[in-house]
Scaffold this motif. Structure first.
Motif, PDB file in Angstrom:
ATOM      1  N   VAL A  11       0.862  -1.186   0.000  1.00 54.21           N
ATOM      2  CA  VAL A  11       0.000   0.000   0.000  1.00 54.21           C
ATOM      3  C   VAL A  11       0.893   1.228   0.000  1.00 54.21           C
ATOM      4  CG1 VAL A  11      -1.796   1.272   1.205  1.00 54.21           C
ATOM      5  CG2 VAL A  11      -1.805  -1.228   1.229  1.00 54.21           C
ATOM      6  N   ASP A  12       0.792   2.006  -1.055  1.00 49.23           N
ATOM      7  CA  ASP A  12       1.544   3.246  -1.143  1.00 49.23           C
ATOM      8  C   ASP A  12       0.731   4.366  -0.491  1.00 49.23           C
ATOM      9  OD1 ASP A  12       2.268   5.926  -2.684  1.00 49.23           O
ATOM     10  OD2 ASP A  12       3.990   4.567  -2.874  1.00 49.23           O
ATOM     11  N   PRO A  13       1.320   5.175   0.379  1.00 49.66           N
ATOM     12  CA  PRO A  13       0.551   6.236   1.058  1.00 49.66           C
ATOM     13  C   PRO A  13      -0.098   7.222   0.105  1.00 49.66           C
ATOM     14  CG  PRO A  13       2.690   5.913   2.121  1.00 49.66           C
ATOM     15  CD  PRO A  13       2.719   5.115   0.856  1.00 49.66           C
ATOM     16  N   GLU A  14       0.495   7.405  -1.095  1.00 52.51           N
ATOM     17  CA  GLU A  14      -0.045   8.393  -2.035  1.00 52.51           C
ATOM     18  C   GLU A  14      -0.961   7.753  -3.069  1.00 52.51           C
ATOM     19  OE1 GLU A  14       3.243  10.445  -3.715  1.00 52.51           O
ATOM     20  OE2 GLU A  14       3.878  11.369  -1.822  1.00 52.51           O
ATOM     21  N   SER A  15      -0.488   6.681  -3.692  1.00 47.04           N
ATOM     22  CA  SER A  15      -1.269   6.070  -4.778  1.00 47.04           C
ATOM     23  C   SER A  15      -2.203   4.971  -4.307  1.00 47.04           C
ATOM     24  CB  SER A  15      -0.315   5.507  -5.848  1.00 47.04           C
ATOM     25  OG  SER A  15       0.558   4.547  -5.273  1.00 47.04           O
ATOM     26  N   GLY A  16      -2.088   4.522  -3.060  1.00 43.58           N
ATOM     27  CA  GLY A  16      -2.971   3.493  -2.545  1.00 43.58           C
ATOM     28  C   GLY A  16      -2.428   2.094  -2.811  1.00 43.58           C
ATOM     29  N   LEU A  17      -3.336   1.151  -3.071  1.00 44.65           N
ATOM     30  CA  LEU A  17      -2.977  -0.257  -3.229  1.00 44.65           C
ATOM     31  C   LEU A  17      -2.314  -0.494  -4.573  1.00 44.65           C
ATOM     32  CD1 LEU A  17      -3.328  -2.969  -1.684  1.00 44.65           C
ATOM     33  CD2 LEU A  17      -5.360  -3.358  -3.093  1.00 44.65           C
ATOM     34  N   SER A 248     -16.910  -5.255 -13.689  1.00 48.85           N
ATOM     35  CA  SER A 248     -16.064  -4.800 -14.797  1.00 48.85           C
ATOM     36  C   SER A 248     -15.712  -5.970 -15.699  1.00 48.85           C
ATOM     37  CB  SER A 248     -14.785  -4.167 -14.246  1.00 48.85           C
ATOM     38  OG  SER A 248     -14.028  -5.125 -13.550  1.00 48.85           O
ATOM     39  N   ASN A 249     -15.239  -5.633 -16.907  1.00 50.07           N
ATOM     40  CA  ASN A 249     -14.848  -6.658 -17.866  1.00 50.07           C
ATOM     41  C   ASN A 249     -13.406  -7.117 -17.696  1.00 50.07           C
ATOM     42  OD1 ASN A 249     -17.384  -6.566 -19.145  1.00 50.07           O
ATOM     43  ND2 ASN A 249     -16.751  -4.799 -20.404  1.00 50.07           N
ATOM     44  N   VAL A 250     -12.703  -6.488 -16.728  1.00 50.91           N
ATOM     45  CA  VAL A 250     -11.312  -6.860 -16.498  1.00 50.91           C
ATOM     46  C   VAL A 250     -11.275  -8.184 -15.760  1.00 50.91           C
ATOM     47  CG1 VAL A 250      -9.132  -6.187 -15.444  1.00 50.91           C
ATOM     48  CG2 VAL A 250     -10.650  -4.447 -16.440  1.00 50.91           C
ATOM     49  N   THR A 251     -10.565  -9.129 -16.297  1.00 50.84           N
ATOM     50  CA  THR A 251     -10.454 -10.446 -15.676  1.00 50.84           C
ATOM     51  C   THR A 251      -9.471 -10.378 -14.524  1.00 50.84           C
ATOM     52  OG1 THR A 251     -10.904 -11.523 -17.779  1.00 50.84           O
ATOM     53  CG2 THR A 251      -9.886 -12.858 -16.055  1.00 50.84           C
ATOM     54  N   GLN A 252      -9.923 -10.786 -13.351  1.00 51.25           N
ATOM     55  CA  GLN A 252      -9.069 -10.815 -12.171  1.00 51.25           C
ATOM     56  C   GLN A 252      -9.157 -12.185 -11.522  1.00 51.25           C
ATOM     57  OE1 GLN A 252     -10.582  -7.387  -9.915  1.00 51.25           O
ATOM     58  NE2 GLN A 252      -8.562  -6.470 -10.169  1.00 51.25           N
ATOM     59  N   LYS A 253      -8.017 -12.613 -10.994  1.00 50.33           N
ATOM     60  CA  LYS A 253      -8.007 -13.876 -10.284  1.00 50.33           C
ATOM     61  C   LYS A 253      -8.608 -13.701  -8.889  1.00 50.33           C
ATOM     62  CE  LYS A 253      -3.971 -15.840 -12.635  1.00 50.33           C
ATOM     63  NZ  LYS A 253      -2.621 -16.433 -12.461  1.00 50.33           N
ATOM     64  N   SER A 254      -8.954 -14.842  -8.303  1.00 50.98           N
ATOM     65  CA  SER A 254      -9.567 -14.809  -6.965  1.00 50.98           C
ATOM     66  C   SER A 254      -8.655 -14.122  -5.961  1.00 50.98           C
ATOM     67  CB  SER A 254      -9.876 -16.236  -6.506  1.00 50.98           C
ATOM     68  OG  SER A 254     -10.799 -16.858  -7.367  1.00 50.98           O
ATOM     69  N   GLY A 255      -7.355 -14.430  -6.031  1.00 51.89           N
ATOM     70  CA  GLY A 255      -6.419 -13.821  -5.089  1.00 51.89           C
ATOM     71  C   GLY A 255      -6.373 -12.317  -5.215  1.00 51.89           C
ATOM     72  N   GLU A 256      -6.466 -11.790  -6.448  1.00 55.21           N
ATOM     73  CA  GLU A 256      -6.447 -10.338  -6.639  1.00 55.21           C
ATOM     74  C   GLU A 256      -7.711  -9.686  -6.084  1.00 55.21           C
ATOM     75  OE1 GLU A 256      -5.957 -10.132 -10.822  1.00 55.21           O
ATOM     76  OE2 GLU A 256      -3.797 -10.461 -10.768  1.00 55.21           O
ATOM     77  N   GLU A 261     -10.409  -6.612  -1.625  1.00 52.86           N
ATOM     78  CA  GLU A 261     -11.468  -6.607  -0.616  1.00 52.86           C
ATOM     79  C   GLU A 261     -10.890  -6.589   0.807  1.00 52.86           C
ATOM     80  OE1 GLU A 261     -14.509  -6.051  -1.169  1.00 52.86           O
ATOM     81  OE2 GLU A 261     -14.417  -6.224  -3.351  1.00 52.86           O
ATOM     82  N   ALA A 262      -9.778  -7.290   1.016  1.00 52.89           N
ATOM     83  CA  ALA A 262      -9.145  -7.282   2.341  1.00 52.89           C
ATOM     84  C   ALA A 262      -8.610  -5.893   2.683  1.00 52.89           C
ATOM     85  CB  ALA A 262      -8.024  -8.307   2.396  1.00 52.89           C
ATOM     86  N   TYR A 263      -8.108  -5.192   1.655  1.00 56.13           N
ATOM     87  CA  TYR A 263      -7.629  -3.821   1.863  1.00 56.13           C
ATOM     88  C   TYR A 263      -8.790  -2.907   2.259  1.00 56.13           C
ATOM     89  CZ  TYR A 263      -6.066   0.879   0.635  1.00 56.13           C
ATOM     90  OH  TYR A 263      -5.789   2.211   0.639  1.00 56.13           O
ATOM     91  N   GLN A 264      -9.941  -3.067   1.592  1.00 49.79           N
ATOM     92  CA  GLN A 264     -11.111  -2.262   1.926  1.00 49.79           C
ATOM     93  C   GLN A 264     -11.652  -2.608   3.317  1.00 49.79           C
ATOM     94  OE1 GLN A 264     -12.237   0.236   0.031  1.00 49.79           O
ATOM     95  NE2 GLN A 264     -10.633  -0.177  -1.487  1.00 49.79           N
ATOM     96  N   LEU A 265     -11.565  -3.892   3.672  1.00 48.67           N
ATOM     97  CA  LEU A 265     -12.113  -4.342   4.950  1.00 48.67           C
ATOM     98  C   LEU A 265     -11.250  -3.888   6.119  1.00 48.67           C
ATOM     99  CD1 LEU A 265     -14.245  -6.024   6.447  1.00 48.67           C
ATOM    100  CD2 LEU A 265     -12.801  -8.039   6.080  1.00 48.67           C
ATOM    101  N   GLY A 266      -9.942  -3.811   5.922  1.00 51.51           N
ATOM    102  CA  GLY A 266      -9.050  -3.428   7.016  1.00 51.51           C
ATOM    103  C   GLY A 266      -8.949  -4.511   8.072  1.00 51.51           C
TER     104      GLY A 266
END
Length: 462
Positions: A11-17, A248-256, A261-266
């Protein structure tokens, strides 16, 4: 940490995850892979939250314990001892309340695994904050939908079915016998039918168990599958709405997805790294002890220096005082010698005594003379002053005799009757008031002039 590998993101303090990086696992060497990934991405002096795949933990539904929630991490291992094969002191547990129910969803992980994970992170100067099971992270992926079923799968793992109500996991199971992939060039109607059948069975079970909750949406997030093709195939076979988990149409793996979601959950929700396992902050470590000893040594040296200086000053004062005392002692001895040499002789002492007696006698004589002078001053001066104040032309005094307090008066009068009147005037003079006379003699001389004589009474005061 999923069955196919480790997904790592800083996690970058400026750009985020940052975009997650994937590190494949082989031969269950996750600790080596994790250490290499941390080193590769220069992860040092950071905090870490970890999401575990379902193969690394177990989950159970049990009755809600009648103890405060903050005590669950300590009490749950004992409440789960009849459901698990491990010893109570070999597991870590935490749980979350289920909505509209008196039960909780409990999660169990090996204590040895948690210690190994903490050690691997600490070796790279990374502090572990939170360990969350993936089922609790999936529960927050679609917060706008109160109840839904999720079909998900990561690489090298089975299909899994989870049910979530009000962002809480209420049901999880693995689908056995369906080998992925089942879409694309490996499309198999039999495999899809088997998967749809397992989904239908799960929905029927949930309908019977959750009578107050209606679940009519199915989301899918499966690695190595054509999401659209799988959606259409399941939509034909099931009577619920089937949608991809990601809009979204962007394909993401389960881990991504789990990373985001873990970052949003804290650090909310279940934490399989409870406070009693976290390293206690050492009040005394080697550096603090050494620094304390150095500080104490310095303080002791300062105190010693101060006392040593004060002792030196006192020693000097004592030396000076002793020298002065010696000098004074010698002076006293010399003066005593002089005093012994100056003792008076008996003849001088006798002469002094005679002089004292002579002085004493003269002092007594002066005292008598002073008394006599005072008496005379009062007797003569006062009486004469009083008589002169009574100035009469018909009385003329020829003789005044004052002796031992008695006053005798002789004189001439114009006529006998003026004598009593003159005596009456004595009471107006302070030096004459109170004087009385014992006798009054009146006669005439050869020239026929009236003469008189007054004699005081014996004991009259002047």
């Amino acid at each position: 940490m999923l069955s196919d590998g480790i997904y790592l993101s800083k996690v970058d303090p400026e750009s985020g995850l940052e975009v997650a990086s994937f590190h494949e696992l082989t031969d269950n060497n996750w600790d080596f892979v994790l250490s290499s990934a941390l080193k590769e991405h220069q992860c040092q002096n950071l905090n870490a939250t970890v999401t575990l795949g379902s193969h690394l933990y177990q989950s159970y539904q049990i009755d809600k314990p009648a103890i405060p929630k903050e005590e669950w991490p300590v009490a749950l291992p004992f409440l789960l001892k009849d459901l698990i094969t491990e010893r109570v002191n070999e597991i870590v547990a935490d749980g979350i309340e289920l909505a509209d129910s008196n039960k909780i969803q409990a999660y169990v992980v090996s204590k040895r695994f948690v210690e190994q994970l903490k050690q691997a992170l600490t070796h790279r100067s990374v502090k572990l904050l939170n360990i969350a099971p993936e089922d609790e992270v999936w529960a927050h992926t679609r917060p706008e939908v109160p109840a839904f079923i999720l079909l998900h799968r990561s690489q090298n793992s089975d299909f899994r079915i989870g049910a979530f109500v009000n962002q809480s996991s209420v049901f999880q199971r693995a689908v056995r016998g369906v080998e992925s992939p089942i879409t694309g060039e490996f499309t198999s109607s039999l495999q899809i039918d088997a998967l749809a059948l397992e989904l239908q069975r799960s929905m029927d079970y949930l309908s019977a168990q959750l009578k107050q909750v209606q679940i009519n949406k199915l989301f899918i997030c499966c690695d190595d599958e054509n999401t659209e093709e799988l959606r259409e195939a399941l939509q034909e076979r099931l009577n619920v709405m089937v949608e991809p988990l990601l809009l979204s149409n962007v394909t993401q793996k389960s881990g991504e997805v789990l990373i985001y979601e873990a970052y949003q959950l804290g650090q909310k929700g279940v934490n399989l790294y409870p406070e009693h396992l976290k390293p206690k902050k050492d009040i005394f470590n080697l550096n603090i002890v050494v620094a304390s000893w150095a500080a104490m040594l310095l303080i002791m040296m300062v105190i010693y220096s101060i006392y040593n200086y004060n002792n030196h000053q006192l020693d000097e004062q004592i030396t000076i005082t002793n020298r002065q005392a010696t000098e004074l002692t010698n002076e006293v001895a010399a003066l005593n010698k002089k005093l012994a040499a100056h003792k008076p002789s008996p003849a001088k002492l006798a002469a002094v005594e005679r002089l004292r007696e002579d002085v004493k006698t003269k002092q007594e004589s002066l005292k008598v003379i002073s008394s006599f002078d005072s008496q005379l001053q009062v007797g003569y001066s006062g009486i004469m002053s009083g008589l002169s104040s009574i100035d009469r032309s018909d009385i003329s005094l020829t003789n005044i005799d004052i002796k031992n307090g008695k006053m005798n008066i002789q004189g001439l009068a114009k006529s006998p009757e003026v004598i009593p009147s003159w005596v009456q005037q004595f009471k107006n003079e302070m030096n004459l008031v109170g004087r009385t006379f014992e006798s009054l003699s009146i006669g005439r001389d050869e020239n026929n002039v009236v003469i008189f004589s007054l004699r005081s009474k014996s004991g009259d005061e002047d």
